[in-house]
Design an enzyme around this catalytic site. Structure first.
Site, mmCIF file in Angstrom:
data_model
loop_
_atom_site.group_PDB
_atom_site.id
_atom_site.type_symbol
_atom_site.label_atom_id
_atom_site.label_comp_id
_atom_site.label_asym_id
_atom_site.label_seq_id
_atom_site.Cartn_x
_atom_site.Cartn_y
_atom_site.Cartn_z
ATOM 1 N N SER A 126 6.296 3.490 13.175
ATOM 2 C CA SER A 126 4.876 3.743 13.419
ATOM 3 C C SER A 126 4.703 4.550 14.703
ATOM 4 C CB SER A 126 4.183 2.390 13.567
ATOM 5 O OG SER A 126 2.879 2.542 14.050
ATOM 6 N N LYS A 130 8.370 -2.928 15.571
ATOM 7 C CA LYS A 130 8.756 -1.585 15.119
ATOM 8 C C LYS A 130 9.686 -0.935 16.146
ATOM 9 C CE LYS A 130 6.646 -1.695 11.288
ATOM 10 N NZ LYS A 130 7.430 -1.775 10.072
ATOM 11 N N TYR A 173 3.338 -6.791 16.928
ATOM 12 C CA TYR A 173 3.627 -5.958 15.748
ATOM 13 C C TYR A 173 4.309 -4.660 16.190
ATOM 14 C CZ TYR A 173 3.066 -2.339 12.322
ATOM 15 O OH TYR A 173 3.340 -1.275 11.495
ATOM 16 N N TYR A 175 0.835 -1.230 0.000
ATOM 17 C CA TYR A 175 0.000 0.000 0.000
ATOM 18 C C TYR A 175 0.867 1.277 0.000
ATOM 19 C CZ TYR A 175 -3.369 3.351 2.090
ATOM 20 O OH TYR A 175 -4.149 4.435 2.375
#
Ligand code: NAD
Ligand code: WQD
Length: 333
Positions: free
Chosen positions: A124, A153, A149, A11
């Site tokens: 993020s 990061k 997740y 994306y």
């Protein structure tokens, strides 16, 4: 300049390829196509009228990445490749740590071996945990992530910082994205997650096209103006443009630099529903549900540092984000 874009059919990566090509950069992409489709390469080429070199390679299979480095000399790597589904990371932590961390370590080894030591990394806002200040500046301490997740990061930020500290030929830019939504204005590129979406805008789009009956709003009792969660939604094309500015930074300094990429505006879930309805003339039925585990009340950026040091700021407003999301969904869902 030649840039390697890992995860470039995904994306954010695909939109970044477009911006790089339109700004005169040569682009090489690798992806294992786990969460994207090869057709994206044609779409990038259709939009830009330029060619990209694509390699199917998996970060967990180091040798599959080697031809990419054998056949090109890169000025920098923009590293998007990774797994990003929060809920799945809770269910499959080993898969997430392995893919995101081992994969990135393999990539760094090849970068060292082939003498390309400049990386822009997709981090993020999740690394701030429940932030100690709003708006969030880069000085805000990193917090407790609520899922594996997020930890990948946070850990990769530390790993890349340490790699740069140990070898000053390295240059690292850590970009902390807030909430990317929207799509390319052509309707050719956007996000179409598999299965029932976890994120707000993809869910709204599924409701808008009639595939899901209504949106569940996760909690209306947060300490926010209307009680629903507040986030900093940023148009994916603005985010992509930020990477072009970051390339200039990463190729001109030998340091680790961190930037928030957000708009600085916070919108609630109900603001988004209303904006989507007004921008597109489509009704989004919703009902209030319990809070979602791990969610925080409010998260939006102070984007001043990126403006001052990268010369970048977001341009698209929420109406435009909603229009472009819908334009893509109508053609692709
Ligand atoms: P995406 O899933 O669309 O793109 C990631 C790409 O990486 C996919 O095409 C996937 O096939 C590829 N990939 C995954 N594992 C790989 C591997 N082992 N080898 C090669 N390719 C692999 O995701 P996106 O939304 O474009 O996100 C890009 C990056 O930005 C990710 O690292 C993500 O964690 C990060 N990020 C995303 C968001 C968001 O909300 N979308 C927010 C903050 C950070
Ligand atoms: C936004 C708001 C929800 C869905 C996640 C990741 C983060 C980053 C971006 C990668 C929240 C509410 C959502 C729904 C709802 N990704 N919501 N109903 O949670 O801010 O961030 O994506 O790095 O790491 O955690 O984004 O879009 O899931 O939620 O009410 O069906 O919408 O509670 O307030 P989030 P989101």
């Amino acid at each position: 300049m030649k840039i390697l874009v890992t995860g470039g059919t995904g994306y954010i990566g695909s939109h970044t390829c477009v911006e790089l090509l339109q700004n005169g950069y040569e682009v090489v992409v690798f992806d294992n196509l786990y969460n994207s489709k090869i057709e994206v390469v044609d779409k990038i080429e259709e939009i830009t009228g330029k060619k990209i070199a694509f390699y199917k390679a998996d970060m967990l299979d180091k040798e599959s990445m080697r031809p990419v480095f054998e056949e090109h000399n890169f000025d920098a790597v923009i590293h998007f490749a990774g797994l990003k589904a929060v809920g799945e990371s809770v269910a499959k932590p080993h898969f997430y740590y392995q893919n995101n961390i081992t994969g990135t370590l393999n990539l760094c080894e090849l970068m060292n071996e082939y003498g390309c030591k400049r990386m822009i990394f997709s981090s993020s806002a999740t690394v701030y945990g429940d932030p100690t200040q709003i708006p969030i500046t880069e000085e805000c301490p990193k917090g407790q992530c609520t899922n594996p997740y997020g930890w990948t990061k946070s850990m990769l930020e530390q790993i890349l910082t340490d790699i740069q500290k140990a070898d000053e030929e390295w240059s690292v830019v850590l970009l902390r994205y807030f909430n990317p939504i929207g799509a390319h204005e052509s309707g050719l590129l956007g996000e179409s997650p598999n299965g029932i979406p976890n994120n707000l805008m993809p869910y709204i789009m599924q409701v808008a096209v009639g595939k899901l009956p209504e949106l569940g709003v996760f909690g209306d009792d947060y300490d926010t103006p209307d009680g629903t969660g507040v986030r900093d939604y940023i148009h994916v094309v603005d985010l992509a443009r930020g990477h072009v500015n970051a390339v200039e930074k990463v190729t001109s300094t030998n340091a680790t630099n961190i930037y928030n990429l957000g708009t600085g505006n916070g919108y609630s879930v109900l603001d988004i529903v209303k904006a989507f309805e007004e921008a597109n003339g489509v009704k989004i039925p919703y009902s209030i549900k319990p809070r979602r585990a791990g969610d925080i009340a409010t998260c939006y950026a102070d984007p001043k540092k990126a403006k001052e040091e990268l010369g970048w700021e977001a341009q698209y407003d929420l109406r435009r984000m909603c229009q472009d999301s819908w334009h893509f969904a109508k053609q692709n869902f």
